[in-house]
Design an enzyme around this catalytic site. Structure first.
Site, PDB file in Angstrom:
ATOM      1  N   GLU A  40       0.802  -0.961  -0.107  1.00 40.53           N
ATOM      2  CA  GLU A  40      -0.012   0.237   0.141  1.00 40.53           C
ATOM      3  C   GLU A  40       0.818   1.213  -0.026  1.00 40.53           C
ATOM      4  OE1 GLU A  40      -3.965  -1.668   2.066  1.00 40.53           O
ATOM      5  OE2 GLU A  40      -2.379  -1.125   3.445  1.00 40.53           O
ATOM      6  N   GLU A  44      -4.062  -9.593   3.924  1.00 39.11           N
ATOM      7  CA  GLU A  44      -4.840  -9.219   5.306  1.00 39.11           C
ATOM      8  C   GLU A  44      -5.748 -10.005   5.310  1.00 39.11           C
ATOM      9  OE1 GLU A  44      -2.893  -5.099   4.170  1.00 39.11           O
ATOM     10  OE2 GLU A  44      -3.439  -6.965   3.169  1.00 39.11           O
TER      11      GLU A  44
END
Length: 335
Positions: free
Chosen positions: A189, A209
């Site tokens: 990210e 995640e």
């Protein structure tokens, strides 16, 4: 003597002992005593001691050496190099790193002398593995109570973590990623906000995640579909599997692939090219691209005028053509 004051109040709020003149990050005062960052000096920290070697290096170079911190900072010739320095934890971001990142991003944004930045990781295995699953994520889920001052600061203000990962931080200067190894979860990210990406051919990319029953809240469901094809985006998000460097390059997610030991050198070469350009023009171009993205063409063109006209009215815009006519290198001052 020119000091480099802290760029944000993050740490000064954290520590009452911090001086307003604290260079880079005020909690260094608590750990190592007062430290001056001097233009024309080499300042290094090792075992809590500060040693100054005057006139031994290029006067445009400032180096923050080994210390008990999560980041290593190097400033050379208008280029800021930030190294995530937790190789034993795969360069994961813990609460202390969150605060250090927010501080250095703020400093880079506000310091006119810094014209390009490089973000990389220590070692040759991992660029960044994202939020520390043992120290940072449990603070957000409630599985761990705050213990350190950094824990308390991050728990009290959840936006700090978002800013550290550049999710909610407006950065209008060039940022180059020197991807020395795997970029996973929050490490992936972080890349969304970088402009140019130089990657090791051994690097892997992904968002894991969902494997740990958490949400990739660093912008992945919004920004990744704008940087990769939809089907590949959904594959990475829903499976948690990794993408190799070759595929990332083929899909345009990275600019260059090279051998691991060449990554930082290649990134620096790009940065050296960028800092030769007019800093106001470079910043305005980036702002225009980001502000226009996703807008109708007419609105985008209006934004281009908004950012472009002030550049044409700058002193640098006079210097560039003048230097070309006089057959010399331009001297840009960001004015």
């Amino acid at each position: 003597i020119q000091r480099y004051p802290a760029a944000s109040n993050t740490f000064s709020q954290q520590s009452q002992k911090a001086s307003p003149a604290t260079p880079l990050m005020p909690d260094i005062y608590e750990k190592h005593g007062k430290i001056d960052f001097l233009r024309g000096h080499h300042v290094s920290l090792e075992a809590g001691l500060c040693e100054r070697a005057e006139a031994l290096i290029d006067p445009t170079t400032i180096f923050m050496g080994e210390m008990d911190m999560s980041l290593k900072i190097d400033i050379t010739n208008h280029i800021l190099t930030i190294t995530l320095n937790r190789p034993e934890a795969r360069n994961a971001v813990d609460p202390e790193t969150v605060l250090e990142l927010v501080d250095i991003w703020t400093r880079y944004r506000d310091d006119r002398e810094l014209r390009c930045a490089i973000l990389t990781g220590a070692g040759d295995k991992t660029f960044c593995s994202g939020a520390d699953l043992a120290k940072l994520i449990p603070l957000f889920t409630g599985a761990r109570k705050p213990e350190t001052e950094a824990d308390k600061a991050v728990s009290k203000n959840g936006m700090l973590a978002q800013q550290a990962f550049l999710r909610d931080f407006e950065l209008n200067k060039p940022l180059i990623a020197a991807i020395n190894g795997d970029a996973i979860a929050g490490g992936m990210e972080l890349l969304y906000s970088t402009d140019i990406r130089i990657a090791s051919n051994k690097a892997r990319f992904g968002l894991q995640e969902v494997k740990w029953a958490i949400f990739p809240m660093g912008g992945s469901t919004v920004r990744l579909p704008r940087q990769l094809p939809f089907a590949k985006t959904m594959e990475l998000l829903l499976t948690g599997e990794l993408m190799d460097a070759e595929e990332a390059w083929r899909l345009g997610f990275v600019n260059v692939l090279c051998e691991p030991d060449e990554v930082l050198e290649r990134a620096r070469a790009v940065a050296e090219t960028i800092i030769k350009n007019g800093p106001l023009a470079v910043s305005a171009v980036k702002r225009s691209v980001l502000a226009s993205f996703g807008r109708p063409i007419s609105e985008g063109l209006a934004k281009e005028l908004e950012f472009g006209i002030p550049v044409f009215l700058s002193k640098d815009a006079q210097e560039g053509p003048r230097a070309f006519k006089e057959k010399r290198e331009p001297v840009y001052r960001g004015e």
